[in-house]
Design an enzyme around this catalytic site. Structure first.
Site, short mmCIF file in Angstrom:
data_model
loop_
_atom_site.label_atom_id
_atom_site.label_comp_id
_atom_site.label_asym_id
_atom_site.label_seq_id
_atom_site.Cartn_x
_atom_site.Cartn_y
_atom_site.Cartn_z
N GLU A 130 0.86 -1.19 0.00
CA GLU A 130 0.00 0.00 0.00
C GLU A 130 0.89 1.24 0.00
OE1 GLU A 130 -1.65 0.61 4.23
OE2 GLU A 130 -0.70 -1.38 4.27
N CYS A 435 30.74 41.38 -0.95
CA CYS A 435 29.29 41.17 -0.85
C CYS A 435 28.59 41.96 -1.95
CB CYS A 435 28.81 41.62 0.53
SG CYS A 435 27.01 41.69 0.64
S1 IVH Z 1 2.09 0.98 9.00
C1 IVH Z 1 4.54 -0.44 12.87
N1 IVH Z 1 1.25 1.98 6.77
O1 IVH Z 1 5.14 5.61 8.20
C2 IVH Z 1 4.36 0.69 11.94
N2 IVH Z 1 2.63 3.33 8.12
O2 IVH Z 1 7.84 4.85 9.16
C3 IVH Z 1 3.01 0.67 11.35
N3 IVH Z 1 2.99 5.56 7.22
O3 IVH Z 1 4.78 6.34 11.56
C4 IVH Z 1 2.88 1.69 10.34
N4 IVH Z 1 1.80 5.32 5.40
O4 IVH Z 1 3.18 7.47 10.00
C5 IVH Z 1 1.99 2.18 7.86
N5 IVH Z 1 0.36 2.75 4.77
C6 IVH Z 1 1.10 2.95 5.86
C7 IVH Z 1 1.74 4.16 6.09
C8 IVH Z 1 2.51 4.32 7.24
C9 IVH Z 1 2.54 6.16 6.11
C10 IVH Z 1 3.88 6.22 8.20
C11 IVH Z 1 3.41 6.15 9.61
C12 IVH Z 1 4.54 5.61 10.41
C13 IVH Z 1 5.67 5.72 9.47
C14 IVH Z 1 6.63 4.61 9.73
#
Ligand code: IVH
Length: 716
Positions: A130, A435
């Protein structure tokens, strides 16, 4: 301008003294960027540059483990939190993701997962793919189906309570209706601002003479962290649900089904998410998402892969701060080839001379780019590195064909030059040594700390340089400083040229002088009766200002928002600050000692502040400002704890908590935490391995506790 001159010398061949100096510099630099990124949502370098700083720190530490500093970025986790919101502890920590940068990295990830699970090679292991949304994560807690709280990620363990603001976001249901809603259900996802909405917001800001925002992500973060929810409500924030935290019972058995369930409860979920049996499937989806990237109405910076089956996930668990069951496959920086038409010179508020590339306009990742930063003359000459450097040993000349890249949101950079296309008769570029704005000499100083020549050339004109004066004024009115409605960069330049304001104090006497003037503001270009009156009202509204904004606004070198906050918290009142600065004029004595022992303030910043306030012109502008303004004191933390008001130093290792946690705890109880032992220290907490600080404390007769003794003292 931020400084990201990362050392390039191979750690193996380095002298420990140089390594120690560089580690000190890195610690300060990274902490300052952390503060800007997390605390203020206003980063000044790209993610790639930041990563390069941390990577350099890690490389030096790997080679010289004995030189790892107590305040090393490798010893800290996550971000600093601001005080303005209540805190919410995450019952399930909010983690980050490990990164993959190539197809091979992804394949290795899949191998690691299989190996860990002892999963047979011929058996499919479904994973989802995703988009990685470039926003900020938010945890929404629902109890009995009703939204009860919303918390930002914060440092992963504790976030900020932004419930009132989250309620204004239309993508976030106030209550969950539908099938299988658990009693406690924490839905996690990303808050973001659409590209179109961002552009419209910026157009409005510009029309109102306000500073524009840098990028959608920081704007979303800033919008969510408003004290006034009405402001949040006026920003069209959106939300994608993709994960969960604390739940009374997990209602489904896979990522895909969970997300479908979220959708059935009324959440927006990303339509590009898919489930695949093998790595090829994941990589196909990655390519599809990458292809669509520029046409999506939101910023993404990669693709996240997650093991679909929740039982397997539970077995996989976590390593340090990231789950073993997920990885973020980052997009490479976007590149384009164009022509370097000219090199222009800008003079910053501290006199830094920065060359800027004027480029033949070219589209990079959906954005038309016509200029790029060139940092400094070494960079143009092809010497030294700068995050992602121009290829070593190649200089840049006007007329060259260059490759530029945009990493995330920042101004693009020139990364390479095509020598085969270099026009005949081109000459190496030479940065002016006077300058261009005031004709004063522009020189490269020797860095007091490192003994090396500064990479930046600076105008020595100081007060006589009109470019510096204007840049100082722009900084003074900028968003995180005085932020005066209707007085943006454009107006400041005009007022300076019209002779209406020469320094910051003049802003506050503008109304009074205008009343006596023959050429009134209301009769000037771009102004009328109403706008002039409005401006005066807006200026009056800022006659009361928070202490830290005031310090930041002065534009002291090395004193950004982070250090301004530290100074404000330490001195409490502007009077105490000025007194302390006067008493430190010689960079010696108790006041100076106290200043440099404030945790987080490095010697460079302390020196710069002392120099600033002891320079007569600066002092007179400051005094003139104080005639016009009320600077609100920072309240002392009131607490009946036995450590309230005491200065505490931690040394050695702690066993029951991290140093950050210990520090935060002490500060909550009203103690000041300092980095080094001095006559001002009241308490030393010494864990195993304590060395010179413990010795010094004993010599000074300072009360010393071990970790347990300390916990007992504070009643934990
Ligand atoms: S899953 C255990 N899914 O990426 C971590 N995170 O680097 C679960 N983020 O702090 C996160 N899109 O803010 C996940 N589709 C997505 C995401 C996503 C953006 C961000 C999120 C997280 C950071 C991690």
């Amino acid at each position: 301008m931020s400084k990201t001159d990362i050392g390039t010398q191979d750690p193996k061949s380095m002298d420990p003294a140089d390594v120690a100096r560089e580690l000190e510099w890195l610690a300060g630099e990274i902490a300052a960027h952390d503060a800007r990124y997390h605390g203020e949502d206003a980063p000044t370098i790209s993610d790639a540059e930041y990563d390069a700083l941390r990577a350099r720190n890690a490389a030096l530490e790997a080679q010289f483990p004995e030189l790892v500093r107590e305040d090393s970025p490798s010893q800290k986790v996550g971000s600093t939190l601001q005080d303005k919101f209540e805190k919410i502890a995450h019952r399930v920590p909010m983690l980050s993701l490990d990164n993959a940068f190539s197809d091979d990295d992804v394949a290795e990830f899949a191998v690691r997962v299989r190996r860990f699970l002892k999963w047979p090679e011929d058996q499919p292991l479904p994973m989802t793919a995703e988009p990685k949304i470039d926003g900020l994560s938010l945890a929404l807690r629902y109890e009995a189906g009703a939204l009860v709280s919303a918390a930002t990620r914060g440092d992963g363990a504790v976030g900020e309570n932004v419930t009132a603001n989250a309620r204004t976001i239309s993508d976030i249901p106030q209550s969950l209706n539908g099938k299988d809603v658990p009693d406690v259900m924490e839905v996690r996802g990303e808050v973001y601002l659409g590209k179109q909405d961002f552009a419209e917001l910026n157009a409005r800001m510009e029309a109102q003479g306000k500073a524009t925002y840098v990028n959608p992500r920081n704007t979303a973060a800033g919008s969510l962290r408003q004290l006034d929810s009405a402001i949040t409500a006026s920003r069209p924030l959106r939300f994608f649900a993709y994960a969960w935290g604390d739940v009374s019972a997990v209602p489904r058995t896979s990522q895909m089904e969970m997300v479908d369930l979220f959708a059935s409860w009324g959440f927006s979920v990303n339509p590009l998410m898919g489930r695949f049996d093998d790595v090829d499937g994941l990589l196909d989806r990655y390519r599809l998402i990458e292809e669509k990237r520029s046409s999506l109405d939101y910023d993404i910076d990669g693709v996240v892969y997650k093991v679909d089956n929740l039982e397997l996930r539970a077995r996989l668990g976590f390593v340090s701060r990231s789950p073993r069951w997920a990885i973020a496959h980052k997009f490479p920086a976007e590149k384009a080839v164009t022509k370097l038409l000219d090199i222009e010179i800008q003079v910053g508020r501290t006199g830094a001379i920065s060359p800027v590339a004027r480029l033949e306009p070219v589209t990079v990742g959906g954005v038309v780019v016509s200029n790029a930063t060139l940092h400094n003359e070494d960079y143009i000459a092809g010497i030294g590195s700068h995050g992602a450097p121009i290829r070593e040993g190649r200089d840049l000349r006007i007329g060259d064909t260059v490759t530029i890249f945009r990493a995330g949101d920042v101004i693009p950079k020139v990364m390479d030059v095509d020598l085969s296309k270099r026009p005949e008769g081109s000459v190496p570029y030479k940065l002016p040594d006077i300058c261009p704005a005031c004709g004063s000499a522009a020189v490269r100083e020797i860095n007091e700390k490192t003994g090396r020549m500064d990479s930046v050339r600076r105008c020595t004109g100081g007060l006589v340089c009109p470019a510096q004066a204007v840049e100082k004024l722009k900084h003074f009115v900028s968003r995180n400083a005085f932020d005066i409605d209707g007085l943006g960069s454009k107006q400041v330049v005009a007022f300076y040229e019209w002779g209406l304001i020469a320094n910051a104090a003049d802003i506050f006497t503008l109304r009074e002088r205008d009343a006596r003037s023959l050429k009134k503001l209301k009769n000037r270009d771009g102004f009328g009766e109403t706008s002039a009156a409005k401006l005066f009202t807006a200026i009056d509204a800022r006659r009361e200002i928070e202490f830290q904004r005031f310090i930041f606004a002065l534009g002291i070198r090395h004193v950004g928002e982070g250090n301004a906050k530290l100074l404000a918290r330490h001195f409490h009142t502007v009077e105490a600050l000025l007194e302390g600065m006067t008493a430190s004029a010689e960079f010696a004595g108790p006041a100076w000692e106290e200043l440099v022992s404030v945790d987080g303030i490095g010697e460079t910043a302390a020196r710069a502040a002392v120099q600033f306030f002891n320079e007569p012109h600066n002092r007179s502008v400051t005094d003139a400002l104080l005639q016009q303004l009320t600077v609100l004191p920072v309240e002392e933390v009131k607490s009946d704890s036995p450590v309230a008001g005491k200065t505490v130093v931690f040394t050695g290792s702690l066993e029951r908590m991290t140093r950050d946690e210990a520090k935060a705890m002490a500060e909550r109880l009203g103690a000041k935490v300092a980095g080094s032992v001095s006559g001002k220290t009241d308490i030393l907490v010494a864990g195993p391995g304590a060395g010179s600080k413990l010795k010094k404390a004993q010599e000074l007769g300072i009360e010393t506790f071990d970790e347990d003794g300390w916990l007992q003292l504070i009643g934990k």
